[in-house]
Design a protein around this motif. Sequence first.
Motif, short mmCIF file in Angstrom:
data_model
loop_
_atom_site.label_atom_id
_atom_site.label_comp_id
_atom_site.label_asym_id
_atom_site.label_seq_id
_atom_site.Cartn_x
_atom_site.Cartn_y
_atom_site.Cartn_z
N PRO A 284 0.76 -1.12 -0.06
CA PRO A 284 -0.01 -0.07 0.04
C PRO A 284 0.87 1.43 -0.16
CG PRO A 284 -0.58 -1.48 1.62
CD PRO A 284 0.50 -2.09 1.10
N GLY A 285 0.38 2.05 -0.67
CA GLY A 285 1.34 3.43 -0.80
C GLY A 285 2.21 3.45 -2.08
N LYS A 286 2.54 2.13 -2.58
CA LYS A 286 3.28 2.09 -3.82
C LYS A 286 2.51 1.59 -4.88
CE LYS A 286 8.03 0.88 -2.20
NZ LYS A 286 8.97 -0.10 -1.87
N GLU A 287 1.42 2.45 -5.19
CA GLU A 287 0.62 2.29 -6.44
C GLU A 287 1.00 2.24 -7.59
OE1 GLU A 287 -1.97 4.66 -4.29
OE2 GLU A 287 -1.89 3.17 -2.97
N ARG A 288 1.90 3.13 -7.87
CA ARG A 288 2.46 3.16 -9.34
C ARG A 288 3.77 2.05 -9.59
NH1 ARG A 288 3.23 6.47 -13.83
NH2 ARG A 288 5.45 6.84 -13.62
N ILE A 289 3.64 1.81 -10.60
CA ILE A 289 5.00 0.68 -10.82
C ILE A 289 6.27 1.87 -10.97
CG2 ILE A 289 6.06 -0.24 -12.86
CD1 ILE A 289 3.69 -1.42 -13.66
N ASP A 290 7.34 1.41 -10.41
CA ASP A 290 8.53 2.10 -10.31
C ASP A 290 9.03 2.01 -11.68
OD1 ASP A 290 11.17 3.00 -10.02
OD2 ASP A 290 11.68 0.97 -8.99
N VAL A 291 9.18 3.20 -12.72
CA VAL A 291 9.48 3.02 -13.98
C VAL A 291 10.86 2.48 -14.09
CG1 VAL A 291 9.77 4.38 -16.13
CG2 VAL A 291 7.95 4.62 -14.71
N LEU A 292 12.11 3.20 -13.19
CA LEU A 292 13.40 2.57 -13.26
C LEU A 292 13.50 1.31 -13.00
CD1 LEU A 292 16.26 3.96 -13.81
CD2 LEU A 292 16.45 4.48 -11.29
N GLY A 293 12.94 0.72 -11.80
CA GLY A 293 12.98 -0.67 -11.68
C GLY A 293 12.57 -1.51 -12.76
N GLU A 316 0.05 -6.47 -19.74
CA GLU A 316 -1.20 -6.72 -19.09
C GLU A 316 -1.57 -7.92 -19.65
OE1 GLU A 316 -4.78 -4.38 -19.91
OE2 GLU A 316 -3.69 -2.55 -19.69
N ASN A 317 -2.15 -8.77 -18.46
CA ASN A 317 -2.91 -10.01 -18.62
C ASN A 317 -4.00 -10.09 -17.87
OD1 ASN A 317 -1.46 -10.85 -16.39
ND2 ASN A 317 0.16 -11.91 -17.21
N HIS A 318 -4.51 -11.28 -17.55
CA HIS A 318 -5.61 -11.59 -16.72
C HIS A 318 -5.43 -11.67 -15.43
CE1 HIS A 318 -3.82 -15.30 -17.19
NE2 HIS A 318 -4.40 -15.86 -16.32
N ASP A 319 -3.96 -11.69 -15.00
CA ASP A 319 -3.52 -11.70 -13.42
C ASP A 319 -3.00 -10.18 -13.09
OD1 ASP A 319 -3.98 -14.39 -13.51
OD2 ASP A 319 -1.98 -14.84 -13.94
N ASN A 320 -3.46 -9.31 -13.80
CA ASN A 320 -2.70 -7.84 -13.42
C ASN A 320 -3.59 -7.05 -13.59
OD1 ASN A 320 0.45 -8.25 -12.78
ND2 ASN A 320 0.14 -9.72 -14.57
N PRO A 321 -3.27 -5.80 -12.72
CA PRO A 321 -4.28 -4.64 -12.93
C PRO A 321 -3.76 -4.13 -14.25
CG PRO A 321 -2.99 -4.34 -10.98
CD PRO A 321 -2.56 -5.76 -11.70
N ARG A 322 -4.85 -3.00 -14.64
CA ARG A 322 -4.88 -2.42 -15.95
C ARG A 322 -3.45 -1.59 -15.91
NH1 ARG A 322 -7.40 -4.37 -20.21
NH2 ARG A 322 -9.55 -5.28 -19.62
N ILE A 323 -2.74 -1.63 -16.94
CA ILE A 323 -1.57 -0.76 -16.99
C ILE A 323 -1.67 0.68 -17.13
CG2 ILE A 323 -1.05 -0.84 -19.65
CD1 ILE A 323 1.70 -1.33 -16.98
N ASN A 324 -2.76 1.23 -17.53
CA ASN A 324 -3.01 2.54 -18.05
C ASN A 324 -3.44 3.27 -16.41
OD1 ASN A 324 -3.29 4.83 -19.32
ND2 ASN A 324 -5.52 4.33 -20.10
N THR A 325 -3.87 2.30 -15.65
CA THR A 325 -4.06 3.07 -14.20
C THR A 325 -2.70 2.81 -13.29
OG1 THR A 325 -6.30 2.02 -14.19
CG2 THR A 325 -5.29 2.77 -11.87
N ILE A 326 -1.85 1.63 -13.46
CA ILE A 326 -0.80 1.66 -12.59
C ILE A 326 0.50 2.10 -12.91
CG2 ILE A 326 -1.76 -0.50 -11.17
CD1 ILE A 326 -0.12 -2.13 -12.68
#
Length: 543
Positions: A284-293, A316-326
């Motif tokens: 929690p708190g780390k909602e966005r993907i860390d681009v550098l990582g 994206e796939n059926h196991d992951n949240p939507r990339i346009n959000t995260i």
Amino acid sequence: MQEPWWKNAIGYQVYPRSFKDSNGDGIGDIKGIIEKLPYLKSLGIDFIWLNPIYKSPNVDNGYDISDYEGIQPEFGTMSDFDELLKQAHSNGIKIILDLVVNHTSDQHPWFIQSKKSKDNPYRDYYMWADATPDKMPNDWTSFSGNSTWTYDETTKQAFFHVFAPQQPDLNWRNPKMRKEIYKMIRWWLDLGIDGFRMDAISHIQKEPWDYDPKDDPWSAFMNVKGIDNYMSEMRDIFDQYNIMTVGEASGVTSKQAPDWTDPNKKGYVNMIFELEHNVRAGEPGKERIDVLGMKKVLSRWQKDQETSGWNALYFENHDNPRINTILGNETTKSATAIAMSYFFLKGTPFIYQGQELGMTNYPFTSIDQVDDDESKLRYNDLLKKGKDPIQVLNEITHWTRDHSRTPMQWTNDSKAGFTTGSPWMKVNPNTATINVAVEEDDKASVLNFYRRMIEFRKSELTFINGSYIPIFEDDKDVFAYIRKYGQKEFVIITNLSKNVRKMKLPDQLLDKNWNLKLSNNKISELKDELELAPFDGMVFEKE
Ligand code: TEU
Ligand code: CA
């Protein structure tokens, strides 16, 4: 040498349950997919990966199979599937199926037999060990956080499972079991399908039961020694067909990957889905993907498979949240920048249904809205561990697999044009503006951008064979790289952030003329000093 077809192919993942319902029962089905083949053709994709369509009690949405050679009645019949295959092929679209052989459903006839007695002929199709209700054979943890063992009263032993208890793991050490699986594999290939996505394939071998996983709870069943035998046996079958295979192979490192994917090495499969760059279980708190990582992981995979092996590319796939959000900010701009950022890497790109529209996460507010079994298991587990319920809800609803499983958005109708009945899973209210019908008519839509991008990608062989040279490597916002083959050179620059970024071009791009090929913004030239607006993305070609 002629390159295999899948090297210049674009994949599209269809989650049948949520794609298109043809008969009003609220559940997507095979006839629905047939209906939408013209749409897929117009998108320009070359093959479809279908999530499981087999008979299943549906504890894990089809990943618990009770009959490998039967179609889930909700999805249709075998003759519907034949029709799909026929029509897809006549539209130039290939079909690959999910191959789920790490486990079956507990309702599979093999397991029903296996449970009956210790001397049942099917006993060793699964893995059993002595236990008591409160003492399991070891204390390994499954992917859902509970024990990998479930005690069974009938024979007073426990059976092994890395996923839910309703998904007992097959015993790959048993040659008789393997023979039956291989027969099934041939049965589907002989039917004319074009390959497999191999589910959870890196888990089929396990360490001995007295192995101590220490601080890596899943190491006991991640790419464990001895898996080679089984993978080679399957490869020897695959090699007899003109198909493609992609293994979901978490635990296989980028260094080991070429061994798996290079036909001159072991070449078990044509490519693998690595799970490293796609970090699902965020704190929690780390909602966005860390681009550098993320960039570092992707770059490493590009490099480690640059001259040997092949990558599968996806966000994206059926196991992951939507990339346009995260990763994005739920705009057309971010959806298109993200698209460009991975589409020109070396490998075979996959698109997950709705990604080409810029679909977003669903605004979940309570656990009752969540369907995913894995999310519910984890929710209850965290509550039991005494964590704060609000925090737990937050964590689960932020990352639940359900975000990607809401119905495909075809129209602005409240049911998204997905069904005339009551949809099995809630429709995202933003279908009002994000949907195929609206985007068809809008030249500047995410959908039409994907069309242009796919066409361009496939027209340029540099994206297959070219080398990968990352630039701005240590930048935390901008993902950029060069693809180069002989005299040909392309540069892809994407700002994956909300920040305005002033970039000084690196030397290797200077003193050359660059022509714009693809863009989601107003920049038309590549200047020495480049000012990137939030989520700007573009591709230039050297003159
Ligand atoms: O997912 C499996 C999966 O994500 C694991 O293999 C992964 O290695 C693990 O979670 C560690 O990160 C596949 C399907 O994609 C998923 O939908 C199924 O629920 C699962 O297998 C079981 O079949
Ligand atoms: Ca239906």
